[in-house]
Design an enzyme around this catalytic site. Structure first.
Site, PDB file in Angstrom:
ATOM      1  N   LYS A 191      28.395 -53.895  80.829  1.00 59.31           N
ATOM      2  CA  LYS A 191      28.046 -53.427  82.181  1.00 59.31           C
ATOM      3  C   LYS A 191      28.951 -54.054  83.237  1.00 59.31           C
ATOM      4  O   LYS A 191      29.192 -53.471  84.291  1.00 59.31           O
ATOM      5  CB  LYS A 191      26.576 -53.697  82.474  1.00 59.31           C
ATOM      6  CG  LYS A 191      26.120 -55.148  82.322  1.00 59.31           C
ATOM      7  CD  LYS A 191      26.209 -55.956  83.593  1.00 59.31           C
ATOM      8  CE  LYS A 191      25.772 -57.387  83.369  1.00 59.31           C
ATOM      9  NZ  LYS A 191      25.822 -58.206  84.607  1.00 59.31           N
ATOM     10  N   THR A 248      24.248 -54.089  88.621  1.00 62.02           N
ATOM     11  CA  THR A 248      25.585 -54.665  88.711  1.00 62.02           C
ATOM     12  C   THR A 248      26.576 -53.709  89.366  1.00 62.02           C
ATOM     13  O   THR A 248      27.521 -54.145  90.027  1.00 62.02           O
ATOM     14  CB  THR A 248      26.084 -55.068  87.309  1.00 62.02           C
ATOM     15  OG1 THR A 248      25.065 -55.807  86.649  1.00 62.02           O
ATOM     16  CG2 THR A 248      27.313 -55.945  87.399  1.00 62.02           C
TER      17      THR A 248
END
Length: 334
Positions: A191, A248
């Site tokens: 991610k 994120t």
């Protein structure tokens, strides 16, 4: 209960703060004497969370051995590239039969090992059933500020997972356990790569459509790699998959998104990294992820383009252009 936390970055400090807030005696290992004094005297981590007051039961030490010996649980939260060295130093002094919780995220350069593979390679087999891995959508500042948060606890040993789940769960911190260590590790590592791409798009001035596209196709890439490595596909719809990816890619506190944003604005990578006081794991992980994808024969277009941007100085606008002009494909993880 006495807990040692290895790593004084924002996330290690936040997890230590949470555990101390629950009433446990927590000592944090830092390489910096100045930072140890700041935490012990002023209850502040002046380097990473300077505006927040830390609990009285959280202290700090520069003596790694004292942070490990005699503890009832160890939490490991250094940058992933420093992990092997630290484990090598402590493997002979870790108390037997205590939970070991890793909060590091990444894929090691050169060896291409997940964090879980580093632990299992470096520690004797007698420790393996005690290992667990914490990951999920959780900015450090918000944990210390007691903002409601959920994470995943992964372990191959159910008793360990449930024990760690119980220790960490609190009024503002909810944990879900899973046996899918690989899925949680892959999601937590990759991610950060997708977040760099999302930051680039924001830095170039693109809109929400572009960010949504990168998150969606990024999740496809993460799932594709995870499935190749034996992960449970449902893991990528949970906290350590979609949850962490969305946070994120969208949160302004994301270090990896910040690196991408500044690249999109025209800054050079070396200057960006020089100006940051914390590690953006996605930079090193991009190299490992690209090499691992090549090794396993996994198609990861976004990762490949982020690699070219970071390591071959490809223009961010050309990255977007090339991603948008790829051959048309069927939707799904194929």
């Amino acid at each position: 209960m006495k807990i040692g936390v290895i790593g004084s970055g924002s996330f290690g400090t936040a997890l230590g703060s949470l555990l101390a807030d629950k009433g446990y005696d927590v000592v944090l290992w830092t390489r910096s004497q100045e930072l140890a004094l700041s935490i012990n005297k002023e209850h502040r981590n002046f380097r990473h969370l300077k505006d927040l007051i830390l609990p009285d039961k959280l202290t700090a030490s520069t003596d790694l051995e004292s942070v490990v010996v005699g503890k009832d649980m160890i939490v490991s939260a250094p940058p992933s590239h420093a992990l092997s060295e630290i484990i090598h130093k402590i493997k002979d002094i870790i108390p037997p039969k205590i939970p070991i919780v890793s909060a590091s995220k990444g894929i090691e350069n050169d060896s291409l090992r997940l964090v879980s593979e580093i632990f299992e390679s470096e520690l004797p087999g007698s420790f393996h059933s005690q290992l667990s891995y914490l990951s999920g959508p959780s900015f450090a500042k918000e944990i210390v500020s007691k903002v409601p948060t959920i994470v995943s606890i992964a372990s191959k040993n159910e008793a360990t997972a449930r024990r760690v789940q119980e220790i960490f769960s609190f009024t503002y911190f909810r944990t879900y356990w899973t046996p899918d260590v690989v899925g949680v590790e892959v999601g937590g590592a990759l991610k950060n790569v997708i977040a760099i791409a999302a930051g680039v798009a924001d830095g170039l001035g693109f809109g929400q459509n572009t960010r949504a596209a990168l998150i969606t196709r990024g999740l496809t890439e993460i799932s594709r790699m995870g499935l190749k490595m034996g992960a449970d596909p449902m893991t990528f719809l949970g906290p350590s998959g979609m949850g962490d990816l969305v946070l994120t890619c969208c949160g302004e506190a994301s270090r990896n998104r910040t690196v991408g944003f500044r690249l999109g604005k025209g800054e050079k990578l070396a200057a960006i990294l020089e100006s940051m006081n914390e590690v953006a794991e996605g930079v090193k992980t991009t190299k490992s992820a690209k090499e691992l994808a090549d090794k396993l024969g996994v198609e990861m277009a976004i990762t490949q383009e982020v690699y070219k941007m970071l390591y071959e100085d490809k223009d961010p606008r050309m990255v977007v252009k090339d991603l948008m002009s790829r051959d048309l494909k069927r939707e799904g993880v194929h």
